[in-house]
Design a protein around this motif. Structure first.
Motif, PDB file in Angstrom:
ATOM      1  N   GLN A  51       0.313  11.436   3.418  1.00 22.92           N
ATOM      2  CA  GLN A  51       0.160  10.391   2.005  1.00 22.92           C
ATOM      3  C   GLN A  51      -0.094   8.621   2.564  1.00 22.92           C
ATOM      4  N   GLU A  87       6.784   0.033   7.318  1.00 22.38           N
ATOM      5  CA  GLU A  87       5.175   0.027   6.949  1.00 22.38           C
ATOM      6  C   GLU A  87       3.500   0.112   8.048  1.00 22.38           C
ATOM      7  N   ARG A 131      -2.559   6.992   0.725  1.00 19.74           N
ATOM      8  CA  ARG A 131      -2.716   5.342   0.241  1.00 19.74           C
ATOM      9  C   ARG A 131      -3.948   4.689   1.073  1.00 19.74           C
ATOM     10  N   THR A 178      -7.579   4.261   0.555  1.00 21.38           N
ATOM     11  CA  THR A 178      -7.909   3.335  -1.316  1.00 21.38           C
ATOM     12  C   THR A 178      -8.102   1.984  -1.083  1.00 21.38           C
ATOM     13  N   ALA A 180       1.074  -1.638   0.120  1.00 26.40           N
ATOM     14  CA  ALA A 180       0.489   0.277  -0.193  1.00 26.40           C
ATOM     15  C   ALA A 180       0.654   1.052   0.264  1.00 26.40           C
ATOM     16  N   LEU A 181       2.546   1.187   0.847  1.00 29.55           N
ATOM     17  CA  LEU A 181       2.620   2.056   0.944  1.00 29.55           C
ATOM     18  C   LEU A 181       3.926   2.454  -0.280  1.00 29.55           C
TER      19      LEU A 181
END
Length: 309
Positions: free
Chosen positions: A213, A259, A217, A220, A196-197
């Motif tokens: 950000q 992450e 992400r 979504t 995702a990142l």
């Protein structure tokens, strides 16, 4: 008949835009506040929120952020665990005896710990006196080292050491029962976070990802977003327990990928955005803040304001 027609017209007057607005507002406001802000009847707002389903626990989200089930181990453990070897460390027989007892206790094996605690009772010199002798030894053996004596802190508290050792031993057993040999490998949830990142750059003195950000992400992937505060606590519990299981095995590999850490803080921030469904849920979040020692984080004030409305 007229009443039925009127009700039907009322339903028709709720546009998709209004429905979306109601659901967005509900994330941060009470039902009554949403009704006042949109000009819709309270009953209509309640119906829209209830039928949307997004304010019920997200089962798909929970399935992702759930540890593997515990499986029965096929490993045969020795009936009598082996004692660690006794070594000469300081040259002080009593201090070295306590160091040996501490090494036995650190195994986390209950049978060995019981024997060690019985052995400690046979040492005539008070343990706090031996702690001072051990501290003096460390200072003398490490001249000029400001933190040399720190290793002696808690030397005499064998009960506390036993409690920690047993907990760590149980965590190691749980980690093996849940993950086998894959405890330190990326979990499905961690792989999701990494993907995702992907492409985001870390910056700043702490090499963090940009919060905006990160949120963009993860947003979504609405199917894997927490719908409720209970969902948030569920996921935060997943990350915490995963860390604890790994830390019991390898402290240097317990953090996981950055992450995943970013995801943990993203979900922590959602505690300030998703409205509590009731007092019980709000209380659960408050208790989490205290128990997790995150009540002094930058987000905590906003979280508390969210809980009290």
């Amino acid at each position: 008949m007229k009443q039925a027609d009127s009700a039907a017209k009322t339903k028709q007057r709720v546009s998709d835009e209004q429905r979306h607005l109601v659901l967005e507002l509900r994330r941060r406001h009470s039902l009554r506040e949403v009704a006042e802000a949109t000009g819709l009847p309270l009953g209509t707002v309640k119906t829209l929120v209830s039928r949307s389903g997004i304010f019920r626990d997200n089962e798909q989200h929970r399935a992702m952020f759930t540890l593997p089930l515990i499986s029965a181990s096929t490993e045969t453990l020795p009936s009598v665990p082996e004692l660690p070897p006794q070594e000469v460390v300081t040259g002080d027989k009593e201090v070295d005896a306590v160091l040996w007892l501490r090494s036995i206790i650190s195994t986390g094996q209950t049978a060995l710990i019981d024997r060690a605690m019985e052995g400690a009772k046979k040492i005539r010199t008070p343990l706090d006196v031996l702690e001072k002798r051990y501290r003096d030894y460390l200072v003398a053996a490490n001249p000029g080292h400001l933190f040399a004596a720190m290793s002696s802190f808690g030397f005499a508290d064998l009960e506390a050491l036993a409690s920690r050792a047993i907990e760590q031993h149980h965590l190691r057993q749980e980690g093996a029962a849940r993950f086998g040999d894959d405890l330190l490998a990326d979990t499905e949830a961690e792989s999701f976070c990494i993907e995702a990142l992907r492409g985001l750059e870390q910056s700043g003195p702490l090499l963090d990802f940009d919060k905006a950000q990160i949120a963009a992400r993860f947003n979504t992937h609405p199917d894997l977003l927490p719908h409720t505060l209970a969902d948030c606590l569920y996921e935060l519990g997943y990350w915490d327990q995963l860390y604890r299981l790994r830390n019991a095995v390898d402290r240097d590999a317990s953090e996981g990928p950055p992450e995943a850490t970013a995801r943990d803080w993203f979900v922590f921030g959602l505690l300030a955005q998703i409205r509590p469904r009731d007092k019980a849920e709000a209380l659960a979040v408050f208790r989490y803040l205290i128990a997790s020692q995150r009540d002094d984080m930058a987000e905590s004030e906003a979280i508390l304001c969210n809980l009290i409305g």
